[in-house]
Write an enzyme that holds these catalytic residues in place. Structure first.
Site, PDB file in Angstrom:
ATOM      1  CG  ASP B 186      -2.131   0.921   0.985  1.00  0.00           C
ATOM      2  OD1 ASP B 186      -3.099   0.440   0.360  1.00  0.00           O
ATOM      3  OD2 ASP B 186      -2.092   2.100   1.392  1.00  0.00           O
ATOM      4  N   GLY B 187       0.322   2.318  -0.633  1.00  0.00           N
ATOM      5  CA  GLY B 187       0.994   3.612  -0.596  1.00  0.00           C
ATOM      6  C   GLY B 187       1.116   4.152   0.813  1.00  0.00           C
ATOM      7  CD  GLU B 317      -0.272  15.431   5.087  1.00  0.00           C
ATOM      8  OE1 GLU B 317      -1.209  16.092   5.551  1.00  0.00           O
ATOM      9  OE2 GLU B 317      -0.354  14.218   4.830  1.00  0.00           O
ATOM     10  CD  GLU B 333      -0.712  14.378   9.927  1.00  0.00           C
ATOM     11  OE1 GLU B 333       0.095  14.405   8.971  1.00  0.00           O
ATOM     12  OE2 GLU B 333      -1.720  13.649   9.946  1.00  0.00           O
ATOM     13  CB  CYS B 413      -6.043  11.497   9.850  1.00  0.00           C
ATOM     14  SG  CYS B 413      -5.003  12.938   9.679  1.00  0.00           S
ATOM     15  CB  CYS B 414      -5.247  14.803  13.856  1.00  0.00           C
ATOM     16  SG  CYS B 414      -3.882  14.975  12.682  1.00  0.00           S
TER      17      CYS B 414
END
Lengths: 654, 654
Positions: B186-187, B317, B333, B413-414
């Site tokens: 997966d990437g 990021e 992040e 996401c965070c």
């Protein structure tokens, strides 16, 4: 020409200067020939320009398709303009023949109705004037107009002047307040200043009015770029950019008189201001003048690097905010400083105030000539004040920053802009107002002016950059009274002046920053002016956070910098004490007697080696003496890749 | 479960802590309920998530179309995982019923063959596994696997565990070295660490081998992402990004064992490292272990902010270069620091070395909890170390930086990552190796472990952040010999330890940074440890140019910062003398006894007002005493918008 009836004007100024003549030679012998080869796709390895081919195809002389940017035509125009200035400075039959040949092609490419643009003629016929926000159509027209007026002024030849006049006449039928006309203006300002030049060359006020129309229309609501975008079905040429919707980018967020702050694309802003100052001067428009002054002050007092660079960010090649001047992320495009000089020159037409010439000098001696290598073959588009090559290519915030000059750019705006400025540098040295001749720049050469309708010749012999001196030999047609006003540069409190071998006198400048010598001048009288050139320790305004507690060195017109090759790695570790002695010396192989500065400073070092720890609480640091060497900023990156910084930490230890 | 046969392990740890219990309460009472509403599109004004709807549509329970990002499913999975940890910590029938309902829907949405992904099922059926570089397909699988294992561990319920096992079985038929299988990965790394959890939950080595396969395949040539891109006709989901061709971005530029430096997207890197450390621990793969150590050292010694943040640029990021740590442009992040804690936890499984727990503490007490507001309703995605709000929105280099926490993100996401970390925080406090119990974090609670096959309970009563103290009540099933190893934090040289009411003894740590107490422990014996918590003046490595000649304050686990509301505007003008006295005091309304620090510093000021000049050569500056106030970094931006900085100029005057 409207100028020919003036009783006071600068007629001509041919530069002969130990520093600048070499630059003009580079333009003549290296840059203009090289660019001609580039325009004709004859540079091995370089991306093809196709610009001349585009004109030949549009002229029916060749088969093929348009290739290049929407503004590819402007490369030819800027080259023509530079060539015209060179021919004006010194007739050159070979170059003139090449130029005449190009003009023949261009005129053949012009449509019957006057329209002239190879991109739309070849690639999008029928879609002319449908995307002013993005397609640079009037911008290209403006550059061709500048070329036409310059070549006419240089040679008296009217072919291109007449062609661009027909084009401007046609544009005037397309744009305007009258019903059925477009209410638009170009995304990239340029035609506004060009139309004023066309007015000066032809005396036809229509062009002046059209220029003013474009300025007045800018920023009006409903917004033209949004309207035309809807009208064309929301198509975009550059979807990755925001040329249509980011109105600040193109200074169309507000009417020009209401802008006040320098926002958006820096080159566009200063080109716009140039035209605004022209209109203010030509029409006496007080609102326009006030807007020019406000924008000037905002640029120069809040948003300009000490090198005369403008534009603090890569995104949009734009201004950011007051006092936001990061040295490492600076855009400071070479073209923007060229444009700032255009603006300064127009302000000097309005107000004989040395502050405009001071900025002109700052931009010229620092950012503009930083933009080219000392051999004229490589160029900076971006002119940072601080470079750490190790992070380039890794930290993408620095993607626009190069640690060495590049051969040519696919968007080749800067090299020809430098060419046309340097080739016309004689126009920036003097201004004349009423019976006063103002010396704005101390650049040697032969000047001819008209004062009270009579001719005055002035020969300037300049040792300005090497010794802070200049000598003027003044030769009026016959003895006559007028004023010679010598600019006292901002870096100097007073100057020593000798008139015709008399006693030395010390002068401070008057309130406008000039030393005015008013007398009956006899042919052959001489004036000598001498400035002391101490090293100046410059600080920036306390609101500039990026350079707070740092200093930069200046001497005469030059801002200095440190390079790794002279000072070792880790330039940010170096400090300059408040009280220090500077040693001035020649730099080997440097142009025109430019000096380097040495001083004893210090390097802050940890007293013991740091192993792997990134952070420590118990570390002791000490200062180690370090011999610092500073070179003029414009000469950086001529000795390989390395760190560079203009600003250095000030040591607070006495 | 493979773990159930271990003779040494931590079984459970329920947190009861004056500081952290409040955070866990916020997760339970605010964040998880809020996110449930968000997943069901019931937050007025917020962008719809549609994530639950997507599953219902795929399950045939609703009509409609897929909406959201390709990785929208993972929001549901991360929410489930956080909910599972909360249920494990304290049974909650209401929450459990909601979770069971979601699991029913998810299992209905799973295909017969085990495949489970609503984006491909609804929007691109037939194109499964055609774009691993961009489409997060295995990433979503990984998060669902994590949810399945967590819920099984919390409740013993197998429904989701069985579903994700079927999915993993199916994935194992698609990917592998065997002919006809895809050689991809997966990437966005995630499934690799999830498959190790699935192995632990099921004991099925197939999952461990598949995890290792994905790691081994990564970065092999010819490059898989390029191959699949060609195969699918060069289509891109995110043409504005470079997920296919920028291999460094996804750490696929080299085989994982050869990478050595932390490059690319920071979250992906630490998720990958987490799995690499798992594989090294499970298989004894020495090459993998060496690669983990090298990457750890590179992150922690060259590329980590003092706050435990990682990722120096917004573009990608990503990491940038060694010692390149700009405070104002930091990405840092929140998720990346969460991932760094995952990695640290795995390294502690390999090596009982306090340096891993030190970084865990740094990231947890600073960046992770900086990521949420003190009321649990607002979040930072990006955690800068220096903010000047006036330039935000104007200088686009700061487009990623916010001066205040935001309500919810479209790429959310965070917040759920913080939820699942805090809800499972009990797992990070202790590790057990052989007959030693290591105290990695001083967080209070009730822990149960198995040592030599016998149960040991430890109650930790922590006043760590307020007083630097913790007390342990040790209750083995019966008197038995084992080691209690207490971490000596990196900010402390020695600790005062009292065992069972005996004399106080001062201990330095052993070579791995622990104070090891080995004895026959009788039920109810107590250990007290006390650390002095002076204010530490931190410096960064001399190669970090951005913080050179600056200092940051630390006290205990907290890094401090200054805010405008306490210190006035122009924080860059302030200096902290080398020798200074610090005053420690309570902060009104701050969580869990967190202290503020005051000191007398100075503000550098020009001695006379600067008018408009941007640069001056004749300026005099002086120092004015200034009362400085520092607050813990994680509490910044809870009192409105203003300047903030972690690093302050060090005054060199004594």
């Amino acid at each position: 020409m409207s100028q020919s009836v003036a009783t006071h004007e600068v007629r001509k100024n041919q530069i002969q200067d130990p520093f600048w003549s070499e630059y003009i030679r580079l333009v003549r012998e290296v840059m203009v020939p090289y660019q001609w080869e580039a325009l004709n796709d004859r540079i091995p390895g370089a991306e093809p320009s196709h610009a001349i081919h585009n004109f030949k195809i549009a002229a029916g002389l060749e088969q093929g398709e348009f290739y290049g940017m929407v503004f590819q035509d402007s490369d030819v125009a800027k080259w023509l303009e530079a060539a015209a200035y060179l021919i004006e400075e010194k007739r050159d039959p070979v170059l003139e023949k090449v130029v005449d040949g190009v003009i023949d092609i261009i005129v053949k490419a012009q449509r019957e109705d006057g329209y002239l643009n190879t991109y739309f003629t070849l690639k999008e016929p029928g879609r002319e004037w449908s995307n002013l926000a993005e397609c640079h159509e009037l911008y290209c027209a403006g550059h061709m107009i500048e070329a036409g007026t310059a070549y006419y002024k240089a040679t008296g030849k009217r072919k291109l002047l007449d062609a661009v006049s027909r084009f401007a006449d046609y544009i005037d039928t397309v744009f305007g307040q009258e019903p059925g006309k477009l209410k638009g203006y170009d995304g990239h300002q340029e035609i506004e200043l060009a139309l004023v030049k066309l007015y000066h060359a032809t005396g036809n006020e229509k062009y002046l009015n059209l220029s003013r129309y474009f300025l007045d229309q800018r920023g009006e609501k409903p917004h033209y770029f949004e309207q035309e975008w809807e009208k064309r079905g929301r198509g975009l040429h550059f979807p990755q950019l925001s040329m249509v919707h980011d109105h600040q980018y193109s200074q169309s967020h507000l009417p020009v008189r209401e802008q006040g702050k320098a926002e958006g694309h820096a080159v566009r802003l200063v080109y716009m201001c140039t035209a605004m100052a022209d209109i203010a001067a030509e029409t006496g428009d007080a609102g326009m003048l006030a807007a020019c002054c406000e924008l000037w002050d905002n640029i120069v007092n809040k948003r300009m690097y000490i090198t005369g660079g403008i534009g603090s960010m890569e995104q949009g090649e734009s201004f950011t905010a007051d006092y936001d001047l990061p040295g490492d992320l600076a855009y400071a495009e070479t073209c923007a400083s060229v444009g700032l000089i255009f603006f300064a020159k127009r302000m000097l037409r309005l107000h004989q105030d040395s502050k405009y010439a001071d900025v002109m000098e700052r931009a010229l001696y620092n950012t503009v000539i930083s933009g080219m290598s000392l051999d004229g073959t490589k160029f900076f588009y971006v002119n940072p004040l601080e470079v750490y090559p190790e992070v380039l290519g890794k930290n993408k915030n620095y993607n626009h920053v190069k640690a060495e000059r590049q051969g040519w750019f696919s968007c080749a705006c800067c090299p020809p802009n430098v060419s046309r400025l340097l080739a016309s540098l004689g126009q920036y040295v003097y201004t004349v107002q009423d019976a006063s001749i103002y010396v704005q720049l101390y650049i040697g050469g032969q000047m001819e002016a008209v004062i009270n309708g009579a001719s005055v010749r002035i020969e300037q012999q300049s040792l300005y950059i090497s010794e802070g001196k200049s000598r003027f030999i003044i030769t009026p047609e016959q003895t006559s009274e007028f004023t010679l006003a010598l600019r006292l540069p901002e870096w100097c409190d007073q100057a020593e002046v000798t008139v015709d071998g008399g006693n030395k006198t010390y002068f401070a400048g008057d309130k406008n920053g000039y030393i005015e010598l008013t007398r009956e001048w006899k042919p052959g009288e001489e004036v000598e002016i001498s400035f002391s050139m101490p090293v100046q320790i410059m600080k920036s305004h306390p609101q500039v956070r990026q350079t707070f507690s740092k200093v930069a060195l200046q001497r005469g017109p030059f801002v200095y910098c440190m390079e790794q090759v002279d000072n070792g790695k880790g330039l940010y570790q170096l400090q300059l004490p408040r009280k220090t002695e500077f040693m001035i010396s020649e730099q080997m192989g440097s142009p025109g007697g430019v000096k380097v500065i040495r001083a004893i400073g210090q390097r802050m070092k940890p007293t013991e080696e740091w192993a792997d720890e990134l952070y420590r609480s118990d570390s002791l640091w000490s200062m180690e003496p370090a011999e610092l060497k500073f070179i003029p900023y414009f000469t950086w990156a001529n000795r390989g890749i390395g760190e560079m910084t203009v600003w250095i930490q000030e040591a607070t230890d006495e």
